[in-house]
Design a protein around this motif. Sequence first.
Motif, short mmCIF file in Angstrom:
data_model
loop_
_atom_site.label_atom_id
_atom_site.label_comp_id
_atom_site.label_asym_id
_atom_site.label_seq_id
_atom_site.Cartn_x
_atom_site.Cartn_y
_atom_site.Cartn_z
N ALA A 39 3.67 10.08 -10.28
CA ALA A 39 4.29 9.62 -8.76
C ALA A 39 5.58 10.76 -8.54
O ALA A 39 5.57 11.08 -7.20
CB ALA A 39 4.84 8.23 -8.83
N LEU A 40 6.09 11.08 -9.37
CA LEU A 40 7.18 12.14 -9.03
C LEU A 40 6.90 13.56 -8.93
O LEU A 40 7.42 14.49 -7.94
CB LEU A 40 8.41 12.01 -10.05
CG LEU A 40 9.08 10.75 -10.31
CD1 LEU A 40 10.08 10.74 -11.45
CD2 LEU A 40 9.98 10.17 -8.93
N VAL A 52 -3.26 3.62 -14.68
CA VAL A 52 -3.10 2.57 -13.68
C VAL A 52 -4.23 1.52 -14.01
O VAL A 52 -3.75 0.07 -13.86
CB VAL A 52 -3.23 3.11 -12.16
CG1 VAL A 52 -3.53 1.94 -11.16
CG2 VAL A 52 -2.28 4.00 -11.89
N ALA A 53 -5.16 1.53 -14.51
CA ALA A 53 -6.32 0.57 -14.56
C ALA A 53 -5.86 -0.31 -16.05
O ALA A 53 -5.70 -1.51 -15.65
CB ALA A 53 -7.59 1.22 -14.91
N ALA A 111 5.17 3.48 -6.19
CA ALA A 111 5.41 5.08 -5.71
C ALA A 111 4.33 5.97 -5.67
O ALA A 111 4.16 6.92 -4.70
CB ALA A 111 6.39 5.49 -6.70
N LEU A 112 3.31 5.60 -6.65
CA LEU A 112 2.11 6.60 -6.36
C LEU A 112 1.41 6.32 -5.01
O LEU A 112 1.00 7.40 -4.28
CB LEU A 112 1.14 6.25 -7.56
CG LEU A 112 1.10 6.87 -8.75
CD1 LEU A 112 0.25 6.07 -9.76
CD2 LEU A 112 1.09 8.24 -8.88
N SER A 117 0.05 8.04 0.46
CA SER A 117 0.01 7.99 2.11
C SER A 117 0.91 8.98 2.87
O SER A 117 0.67 9.15 4.35
CB SER A 117 0.69 6.42 2.52
OG SER A 117 2.17 6.63 2.20
N ARG A 118 1.67 9.68 2.29
CA ARG A 118 2.31 10.78 2.87
C ARG A 118 1.55 12.06 3.16
O ARG A 118 1.76 12.89 3.98
CB ARG A 118 3.65 11.27 2.13
CG ARG A 118 4.69 10.08 2.31
CD ARG A 118 5.93 10.74 1.48
NE ARG A 118 7.01 9.65 1.48
CZ ARG A 118 8.03 9.58 0.77
NH1 ARG A 118 8.26 10.51 0.13
NH2 ARG A 118 8.81 8.54 0.99
#
Length: 119
Positions: A39-40, A52-53, A111-112, A117-118
């Motif tokens: 994420a960072l 994530v899963a 955060a991911l 989306s950015r």
Amino acid sequence: MLRGVAEIKLSAAARTFRAFHGLVAVAFLLAIAYVWWCALTGRRDKWLRVAVAALASEGAVVVANHGDCPLGPLQDRLHDPVPLFELVLSPAAARRAVPVLGAVAAGGILALLRGRSRT
């Protein structure tokens, strides 16, 4: 912190399960760390999808189990009276560990999504 642990005589099955349970916990902690790192840094790969899963699946099982670790009943059947997190945390901190780690994992996944989306 480790009070009472030395005086408990565990069966071989309980000791083996405790080691397995510890490895599972470490794997989930690593998954949380990897999600946050991705994420960072913006990194995306197959291991992120696996992490994530795994975290989402674990979260669903914990919610279905009313906030308790799903391995707890098996630990009880093996007559291991000390919850895993109480081996390294105080009882009060150990009770908060699962919900706090769940929130940290959810925050990393959010955060991911926000970073995605950015772009």
